[in-house]
Design a protein around this motif. Structure first.
Motif, PDB file in Angstrom:
ATOM      1  N   VAL A  55      44.484  23.828  -1.361  1.00 18.75           N
ATOM      2  CA  VAL A  55      44.452  24.904  -0.381  1.00 18.75           C
ATOM      3  C   VAL A  55      43.360  24.617   0.640  1.00 18.75           C
ATOM      4  O   VAL A  55      43.563  24.767   1.839  1.00 18.75           O
ATOM      5  CB  VAL A  55      44.210  26.268  -1.073  1.00 18.75           C
ATOM      6  N   ILE A  56      42.186  24.206   0.157  1.00 15.94           N
ATOM      7  CA  ILE A  56      41.062  23.922   1.051  1.00 15.94           C
ATOM      8  C   ILE A  56      40.187  22.834   0.459  1.00 15.94           C
ATOM      9  O   ILE A  56      40.020  22.743  -0.759  1.00 15.94           O
ATOM     10  CB  ILE A  56      40.213  25.199   1.329  1.00 15.94           C
ATOM     11  N   ASP A  57      39.672  22.003   1.347  1.00 21.51           N
ATOM     12  CA  ASP A  57      38.700  20.988   0.981  1.00 21.51           C
ATOM     13  C   ASP A  57      37.608  21.042   2.042  1.00 21.51           C
ATOM     14  O   ASP A  57      37.914  20.962   3.230  1.00 21.51           O
ATOM     15  CB  ASP A  57      39.356  19.607   0.955  1.00 21.51           C
ATOM     16  N   ILE A  58      36.383  21.236   1.615  1.00 18.76           N
ATOM     17  CA  ILE A  58      35.253  21.248   2.543  1.00 18.76           C
ATOM     18  C   ILE A  58      34.282  20.172   2.089  1.00 18.76           C
ATOM     19  O   ILE A  58      33.777  20.218   0.973  1.00 18.76           O
ATOM     20  CB  ILE A  58      34.533  22.626   2.564  1.00 18.76           C
ATOM     21  N   ASP A  59      34.070  19.183   2.953  1.00 24.00           N
ATOM     22  CA  ASP A  59      33.151  18.087   2.628  1.00 24.00           C
ATOM     23  C   ASP A  59      31.953  18.128   3.559  1.00 24.00           C
ATOM     24  O   ASP A  59      32.101  18.325   4.767  1.00 24.00           O
ATOM     25  CB  ASP A  59      33.840  16.727   2.783  1.00 24.00           C
ATOM     26  N   LEU A  60      30.782  17.910   2.992  1.00 22.71           N
ATOM     27  CA  LEU A  60      29.563  17.765   3.778  1.00 22.71           C
ATOM     28  C   LEU A  60      29.480  16.295   4.190  1.00 22.71           C
ATOM     29  O   LEU A  60      29.278  15.417   3.348  1.00 22.71           O
ATOM     30  CB  LEU A  60      28.350  18.191   2.936  1.00 22.71           C
ATOM     31  N   LEU A  61      29.711  16.030   5.480  1.00 20.09           N
ATOM     32  CA  LEU A  61      29.713  14.655   5.985  1.00 20.09           C
ATOM     33  C   LEU A  61      28.298  14.170   6.267  1.00 20.09           C
ATOM     34  O   LEU A  61      27.914  13.078   5.850  1.00 20.09           O
ATOM     35  CB  LEU A  61      30.554  14.559   7.260  1.00 20.09           C
ATOM     36  N   TYR A  62      27.560  14.980   7.016  1.00 14.56           N
ATOM     37  CA  TYR A  62      26.176  14.663   7.381  1.00 14.56           C
ATOM     38  C   TYR A  62      25.323  15.907   7.237  1.00 14.56           C
ATOM     39  O   TYR A  62      25.771  17.011   7.554  1.00 14.56           O
ATOM     40  CB  TYR A  62      26.063  14.254   8.856  1.00 14.56           C
ATOM     41  N   TYR A  63      24.088  15.702   6.826  1.00 18.09           N
ATOM     42  CA  TYR A  63      23.053  16.734   6.898  1.00 18.09           C
ATOM     43  C   TYR A  63      21.992  16.131   7.807  1.00 18.09           C
ATOM     44  O   TYR A  63      21.117  15.397   7.363  1.00 18.09           O
ATOM     45  CB  TYR A  63      22.494  17.044   5.512  1.00 18.09           C
ATOM     46  N   ASN A  64      22.166  16.371   9.120  1.00 19.46           N
ATOM     47  CA  ASN A  64      21.347  15.738  10.141  1.00 19.46           C
ATOM     48  C   ASN A  64      21.334  14.231   9.863  1.00 19.46           C
ATOM     49  O   ASN A  64      22.392  13.647   9.673  1.00 19.46           O
ATOM     50  CB  ASN A  64      19.955  16.360  10.204  1.00 19.46           C
ATOM     51  N   ALA A  65      20.172  13.596   9.807  1.00 19.36           N
ATOM     52  CA  ALA A  65      20.124  12.151   9.562  1.00 19.36           C
ATOM     53  C   ALA A  65      19.673  11.838   8.134  1.00 19.36           C
ATOM     54  O   ALA A  65      19.259  10.718   7.831  1.00 19.36           O
ATOM     55  CB  ALA A  65      19.189  11.484  10.570  1.00 19.36           C
ATOM     56  N   LEU A  66      19.792  12.823   7.241  1.00 16.19           N
ATOM     57  CA  LEU A  66      19.323  12.648   5.868  1.00 16.19           C
ATOM     58  C   LEU A  66      20.185  11.637   5.103  1.00 16.19           C
ATOM     59  O   LEU A  66      21.413  11.677   5.173  1.00 16.19           O
ATOM     60  CB  LEU A  66      19.364  14.002   5.133  1.00 16.19           C
ATOM     61  N   VAL A  67      19.520  10.757   4.385  1.00 19.86           N
ATOM     62  CA  VAL A  67      20.189   9.859   3.442  1.00 19.86           C
ATOM     63  C   VAL A  67      19.759  10.319   2.054  1.00 19.86           C
ATOM     64  O   VAL A  67      18.570  10.411   1.760  1.00 19.86           O
ATOM     65  CB  VAL A  67      19.788   8.387   3.678  1.00 19.86           C
ATOM     66  N   LEU A  68      20.741  10.648   1.217  1.00 18.84           N
ATOM     67  CA  LEU A  68      20.467  11.225  -0.096  1.00 18.84           C
ATOM     68  C   LEU A  68      21.489  10.705  -1.099  1.00 18.84           C
ATOM     69  O   LEU A  68      22.679  10.606  -0.786  1.00 18.84           O
ATOM     70  CB  LEU A  68      20.573  12.758   0.000  1.00 18.84           C
ATOM     71  N   ASP A  69      21.018  10.366  -2.284  1.00 19.99           N
ATOM     72  CA  ASP A  69      21.932   9.978  -3.354  1.00 19.99           C
ATOM     73  C   ASP A  69      21.428  10.618  -4.643  1.00 19.99           C
ATOM     74  O   ASP A  69      20.571  10.062  -5.322  1.00 19.99           O
ATOM     75  CB  ASP A  69      22.004   8.453  -3.476  1.00 19.99           C
ATOM     76  N   SER A  70      21.932  11.810  -4.924  1.00 22.08           N
ATOM     77  CA  SER A  70      21.520  12.529  -6.131  1.00 22.08           C
ATOM     78  C   SER A  70      22.717  12.621  -7.077  1.00 22.08           C
ATOM     79  O   SER A  70      23.822  12.192  -6.736  1.00 22.08           O
ATOM     80  CB  SER A  70      21.015  13.935  -5.762  1.00 22.08           C
ATOM     81  N   ALA A  71      22.510  13.209  -8.226  1.00 27.23           N
ATOM     82  CA  ALA A  71      23.599  13.352  -9.200  1.00 27.23           C
ATOM     83  C   ALA A  71      24.742  14.197  -8.624  1.00 27.23           C
ATOM     84  O   ALA A  71      25.903  13.977  -8.947  1.00 27.23           O
ATOM     85  CB  ALA A  71      23.058  13.988 -10.477  1.00 27.23           C
ATOM     86  N   ARG A  72      24.432  15.162  -7.763  1.00 24.44           N
ATOM     87  CA  ARG A  72      25.446  16.086  -7.245  1.00 24.44           C
ATOM     88  C   ARG A  72      25.916  15.785  -5.834  1.00 24.44           C
ATOM     89  O   ARG A  72      26.956  16.263  -5.423  1.00 24.44           O
ATOM     90  CB  ARG A  72      24.896  17.514  -7.272  1.00 24.44           C
ATOM     91  N   LEU A  73      25.127  15.038  -5.074  1.00 30.45           N
ATOM     92  CA  LEU A  73      25.414  14.927  -3.648  1.00 30.45           C
ATOM     93  C   LEU A  73      24.995  13.576  -3.093  1.00 30.45           C
ATOM     94  O   LEU A  73      23.882  13.116  -3.347  1.00 30.45           O
ATOM     95  CB  LEU A  73      24.670  16.058  -2.909  1.00 30.45           C
ATOM     96  N   THR A  74      25.905  12.965  -2.329  1.00 25.42           N
ATOM     97  CA  THR A  74      25.605  11.725  -1.613  1.00 25.42           C
ATOM     98  C   THR A  74      25.780  11.986  -0.128  1.00 25.42           C
ATOM     99  O   THR A  74      26.829  12.472   0.299  1.00 25.42           O
ATOM    100  CB  THR A  74      26.535  10.576  -2.070  1.00 25.42           C
ATOM    101  N   LEU A  75      24.732  11.675   0.640  1.00 24.99           N
ATOM    102  CA  LEU A  75      24.762  11.848   2.094  1.00 24.99           C
ATOM    103  C   LEU A  75      24.279  10.574   2.766  1.00 24.99           C
ATOM    104  O   LEU A  75      23.334   9.965   2.283  1.00 24.99           O
ATOM    105  CB  LEU A  75      23.847  13.007   2.515  1.00 24.99           C
ATOM    106  N   PRO A  76      24.913  10.202   3.871  1.00 24.21           N
ATOM    107  CA  PRO A  76      26.160  10.742   4.403  1.00 24.21           C
ATOM    108  C   PRO A  76      27.304  10.604   3.398  1.00 24.21           C
ATOM    109  O   PRO A  76      27.188   9.875   2.416  1.00 24.21           O
ATOM    110  CB  PRO A  76      26.422   9.879   5.635  1.00 24.21           C
ATOM    111  N   HIS A  77      28.401  11.317   3.679  1.00 25.79           N
ATOM    112  CA  HIS A  77      29.560  11.245   2.786  1.00 25.79           C
ATOM    113  C   HIS A  77      29.938   9.776   2.596  1.00 25.79           C
ATOM    114  O   HIS A  77      30.082   9.040   3.570  1.00 25.79           O
ATOM    115  CB  HIS A  77      30.730  12.027   3.386  1.00 25.79           C
ATOM    116  N   PRO A  78      30.100   9.326   1.344  1.00 23.12           N
ATOM    117  CA  PRO A  78      30.271   7.887   1.085  1.00 23.12           C
ATOM    118  C   PRO A  78      31.562   7.259   1.623  1.00 23.12           C
ATOM    119  O   PRO A  78      31.609   6.044   1.798  1.00 23.12           O
ATOM    120  CB  PRO A  78      30.213   7.794  -0.446  1.00 23.12           C
TER     121      PRO A  78
END
Length: 163
Positions: free
Chosen positions: A95-118
């Motif tokens: 029905v819906i898919d919402i992906d976080l593509l970018y959080y400003n210029a943050l690069v993050l790789d945690s257990a729950r979230l990878t930014l930018p979207h891989p």
């Protein structure tokens, strides 16, 4: 907003009244995440990853938020659930898919979230609407603009503007 960050969210729907679902998602994001400062056209796209399903409507929005990345993720997952998202299979109909593509210029790789979207750079359904609203935004890891990523993307799925 005092310390707001620009984030980019990808919205997608291929079940139910897709336009209404995208509108409902945008309304909830505006209420709970932050001001929608720009939004792309809506595109109809071939399914990616699992081809035997209905076509998607996709859109990318830019949102100004004061929330931390993990809080944004929690809220968008709540919105998906409230709009009827059920997770049966990876890349399946939804029905819906919402992906976080970018959080400003943050690069993050945690257990729950990878930014930018891989997989952002591999998907025309993300890159075409992203390049429409933020052509010069630079991917913080790949050091390429949205337009450059679009030009080098090897995805050959059909993406057609509907509005």
């Amino acid at each position: 907003m005092a310390n707001s960050e620009s984030i980019f969210l990808s919205l997608g729907s291929n079940l139910g009244d897709r336009k209404v679902v995208l509108e409902s998602a945008r309304e909830q994001i505006a209420k709970r995440v932050g001001l929608i400062s720009s939004k792309s056209s809506v595109y109809e796209t071939e399914p990616w990853g699992l081809p035997d399903q209905p076509a998607f409507l996709n859109q990318v929005i830019r949102v100004e938020t004061e929330l931390a990345p993990e809080e944004v993720l929690r809220i968008i997952l709540d919105i998906e659930h409230e709009l009827g998202r059920v997770r049966y299979e990876r890349w399946g109909a939804r029905v819906i898919d919402i992906d976080l593509l970018y959080y400003n210029a943050l690069v993050l790789d945690s257990a729950r979230l990878t930014l930018p979207h891989p997989r952002l750079q591999d998907r025309l359904f993300n890159l075409i609407p992203l390049a429409e609203i933020a052509p010069a935004f630079v991917h913080p890891s790949l050091k390429k603009t949205s337009l450059e990523l679009l030009e080098s993307c090897t995805d050959n799925g059909v993406v057609s503007k509907v509005s």
